[in-house]
Design a protein around this motif. Structure first.
Motif, short mmCIF file in Angstrom:
data_model
loop_
_atom_site.label_atom_id
_atom_site.label_comp_id
_atom_site.label_asym_id
_atom_site.label_seq_id
_atom_site.Cartn_x
_atom_site.Cartn_y
_atom_site.Cartn_z
N SER A 151 -1.34 -2.38 -5.38
CA SER A 151 -0.49 -3.33 -6.09
C SER A 151 -0.47 -4.67 -5.38
CB SER A 151 0.92 -2.78 -6.25
OG SER A 151 1.43 -2.41 -4.99
N PHE A 152 -0.29 -5.71 -6.16
CA PHE A 152 -0.24 -7.06 -5.63
C PHE A 152 0.96 -7.80 -6.19
CE2 PHE A 152 -4.89 -6.29 -5.45
CZ PHE A 152 -5.06 -6.51 -4.11
N ASP A 153 1.42 -8.73 -5.41
CA ASP A 153 2.47 -9.63 -5.89
C ASP A 153 1.79 -10.84 -6.54
OD1 ASP A 153 4.57 -11.23 -6.35
OD2 ASP A 153 5.34 -11.25 -4.32
N LEU A 154 2.07 -11.07 -7.80
CA LEU A 154 1.40 -12.16 -8.49
C LEU A 154 2.13 -13.49 -8.31
CD1 LEU A 154 0.58 -10.49 -11.88
CD2 LEU A 154 -0.92 -10.77 -9.96
N GLY A 155 3.36 -13.45 -7.93
CA GLY A 155 4.10 -14.70 -7.81
C GLY A 155 4.41 -15.30 -9.16
N GLU A 156 4.69 -16.57 -9.18
CA GLU A 156 5.13 -17.22 -10.42
C GLU A 156 3.99 -17.80 -11.23
OE1 GLU A 156 8.37 -17.53 -11.47
OE2 GLU A 156 8.86 -16.14 -9.86
N SER A 157 2.80 -17.86 -10.65
CA SER A 157 1.77 -18.69 -11.28
C SER A 157 1.00 -18.00 -12.40
CB SER A 157 0.80 -19.20 -10.22
OG SER A 157 0.25 -18.10 -9.54
N VAL A 158 1.10 -16.66 -12.54
CA VAL A 158 0.25 -15.96 -13.50
C VAL A 158 0.99 -15.74 -14.82
CG1 VAL A 158 -0.91 -13.79 -13.98
CG2 VAL A 158 -1.15 -14.85 -11.76
N ASP A 159 0.28 -16.01 -15.91
CA ASP A 159 0.81 -15.75 -17.25
C ASP A 159 0.54 -14.29 -17.59
OD1 ASP A 159 1.67 -15.80 -19.78
OD2 ASP A 159 0.53 -17.55 -20.39
N SER A 160 1.54 -13.42 -17.40
CA SER A 160 1.27 -11.98 -17.49
C SER A 160 1.02 -11.52 -18.93
CB SER A 160 2.45 -11.20 -16.90
OG SER A 160 3.64 -11.56 -17.53
N GLU A 161 1.33 -12.36 -19.92
CA GLU A 161 1.07 -11.99 -21.32
C GLU A 161 -0.42 -11.98 -21.63
OE1 GLU A 161 3.74 -11.80 -23.94
OE2 GLU A 161 4.82 -11.36 -22.08
N LYS A 162 -1.18 -12.78 -20.92
CA LYS A 162 -2.57 -13.03 -21.32
C LYS A 162 -3.59 -12.35 -20.41
CE LYS A 162 -1.59 -17.41 -23.50
NZ LYS A 162 -1.46 -18.84 -23.19
N ILE A 163 -3.16 -11.34 -19.64
CA ILE A 163 -4.10 -10.67 -18.74
C ILE A 163 -5.08 -9.83 -19.54
CG2 ILE A 163 -4.26 -8.93 -16.92
CD1 ILE A 163 -1.60 -9.92 -15.87
N ARG A 212 0.86 -1.18 0.00
CA ARG A 212 0.00 0.00 0.00
C ARG A 212 0.89 1.22 0.00
NH1 ARG A 212 -2.57 -2.77 4.13
NH2 ARG A 212 -4.25 -4.01 3.28
N GLU A 213 0.65 2.06 -0.97
CA GLU A 213 1.45 3.28 -1.03
C GLU A 213 0.55 4.46 -0.71
OE1 GLU A 213 2.44 2.32 -4.85
OE2 GLU A 213 4.09 1.03 -4.28
N GLU A 250 4.93 -5.64 -13.63
CA GLU A 250 6.37 -5.44 -13.65
C GLU A 250 7.00 -6.39 -12.64
OE1 GLU A 250 7.25 -1.15 -13.73
OE2 GLU A 250 9.00 -1.70 -12.56
N LYS A 251 7.87 -7.23 -13.06
CA LYS A 251 8.56 -8.19 -12.18
C LYS A 251 7.58 -8.94 -11.30
CE LYS A 251 12.82 -5.59 -11.84
NZ LYS A 251 13.52 -4.62 -11.02
N ASN A 252 6.56 -9.51 -11.91
CA ASN A 252 5.54 -10.28 -11.20
C ASN A 252 4.70 -9.46 -10.22
OD1 ASN A 252 5.92 -12.67 -12.45
ND2 ASN A 252 7.40 -13.42 -10.95
N ASN A 253 4.77 -8.12 -10.31
CA ASN A 253 3.90 -7.29 -9.49
C ASN A 253 2.86 -6.63 -10.37
OD1 ASN A 253 4.86 -7.41 -6.73
ND2 ASN A 253 6.73 -6.53 -7.55
N LEU A 254 1.64 -6.62 -9.89
CA LEU A 254 0.55 -5.98 -10.62
C LEU A 254 0.30 -4.62 -10.00
CD1 LEU A 254 -1.99 -6.60 -12.64
CD2 LEU A 254 -3.19 -6.89 -10.49
N TYR A 255 0.33 -3.57 -10.80
CA TYR A 255 0.11 -2.21 -10.29
C TYR A 255 -1.14 -1.62 -10.93
CZ TYR A 255 4.97 -2.38 -8.77
OH TYR A 255 6.13 -2.74 -8.18
N LEU A 256 -2.03 -1.10 -10.13
CA LEU A 256 -3.19 -0.40 -10.64
C LEU A 256 -3.09 1.06 -10.22
CD1 LEU A 256 -6.31 -0.59 -11.73
CD2 LEU A 256 -6.76 -0.31 -9.32
N THR A 257 -3.19 1.97 -11.18
CA THR A 257 -3.21 3.40 -10.86
C THR A 257 -4.38 4.03 -11.60
OG1 THR A 257 -0.82 3.26 -10.91
CG2 THR A 257 -1.75 5.43 -10.62
N ALA A 258 -5.15 4.85 -10.91
CA ALA A 258 -6.28 5.52 -11.55
C ALA A 258 -6.38 6.93 -11.01
CB ALA A 258 -7.56 4.75 -11.26
N GLU A 259 -6.76 7.85 -11.89
CA GLU A 259 -6.91 9.25 -11.48
C GLU A 259 -8.35 9.68 -11.72
OE1 GLU A 259 -4.78 11.55 -10.34
OE2 GLU A 259 -2.91 10.45 -10.46
N CYS A 260 -8.91 10.41 -10.77
CA CYS A 260 -10.24 10.99 -11.00
C CYS A 260 -10.05 12.25 -11.84
CB CYS A 260 -10.91 11.34 -9.69
SG CYS A 260 -11.59 9.93 -8.87
#
Lengths: 128, 134
Positions: free
Chosen positions: A87-99, A9-10, A54-64
């Motif tokens: 942001s979440f750590d996806l670990g090794e199990s997610v195929d990030s190409e197909k999100i 959490r940032e 990025e490096k198995n981390n998922l980042y969501l950013t949104a601006e109003c």
């Protein structure tokens, strides 16, 4: 995918409007083949949403983008027109190409397919 | 805007949640956060209703009290496992008492990107009239 433990959490980051980013409410579901993540980001235009991996981390950013109450006297002030960030750590199990992502009515749905070798496999027992 | 004891109780509840949860998932509240704005001619209500269709939201006005009601269903039938559950699901209803008389026929509501905006024009009867001195 270890979603719960390495969640970051940032809270202290400043958004473009000078407010603090908030964490959007989130649901995470798991199937045999994929993870499904829902984020509630009300008031955000589709073009202001960004999802990065990025490096198995998922980042969501949104601006109003807009504040509907400009030039008006505020009688009741409950919500903040800030951005959202999580942001979440996806670990090794997610195929990030197909999100894939889908946005409607202020809810963002992400489908994160699992890698082929990480899928749940059923083992058949032979009867001899 | 008329304040009642319930408004104060709600404020205290919200403040406690904010302190205890460190300002995180506050949008999971059982009723949608709403801002109300006022100008000389109208009121504007803005509510957070993410993930709700138009047909899920009911707006009614009676005796100068605007009520927003609705429900959100989460259909996760095919999920084998749920890791996080923060989004609100269920029914809600909120009422707002408006101070000045409003023009009931000209209320307009629109929903866009999960924000509901209701524009309530004030009745022309309450606009001040200048009286000439003879």
């Amino acid at each position: 995918m270890n979603l719960m433990k390495k969640e970051q959490r940032e809270d202290q980051m400043e958004s473009k409007k000078g407010n603090v980013y908030r964490s959007p409410a989130c649901d995470i579901l798991e199937n045999d083949n994929e993870y499904i993540v829902y984020f509630d980001v009300p008031g955000v235009e589709k073009s202001d949403l960004s999802v990065k991996v990025e490096k198995n981390n998922l980042y969501l950013t949104a601006e109003c983008a807009k504040n509907p109450g400009e030039n008006y006297l505020c009688l009741r002030d409950e919500m903040i027109y800030s951005g959202f960030r999580r942001s979440f750590d996806l670990g090794e199990s997610v195929d990030s190409e197909k999100i894939s992502a889908e946005y409607s009515n202020g809810t963002l749905k992400l489908v994160l397919p699992k890698k082929e070798e990480k899928k749940t496999q059923e083992i058949k027992i032979k009867v001899s | 805007m008329t304040r009642t004891i319930f408004d104060d109780l709600f404020e205290i509840n919200r403040e406690m949640n904010r302190i205890l949860n460190q300002g995180r998932f506050t949008s999971t509240a059982a009723w949608p956060e709403t801002n109300i704005y006022e100008s000389k001619d109208d009121y504007i209500l803005v509510s957070k209703v993410p993930g709700m269709e138009k047909k899920d939201i009911d707006i009614t006005i009676r005796d100068n009290t605007l009520t927003i009601a609705g429900k959100r269903e989460k259909k996760y039938a095919d999920a084998r496992k749920q890791h996080l559950n923060e989004r609100f699901a269920g029914e809600f209803q909120r009422s707002f008492m408006l101070n000045e008389k409003v023009d009931v026929d000209k209320i307009k509501a629109e929903a866009d990107n999960g924000l509901l905006m209701v524009r309530v024009p004030k009745s022309p009867e309450i606009q001040p009239k200048k009286i000439e001195i003879k």
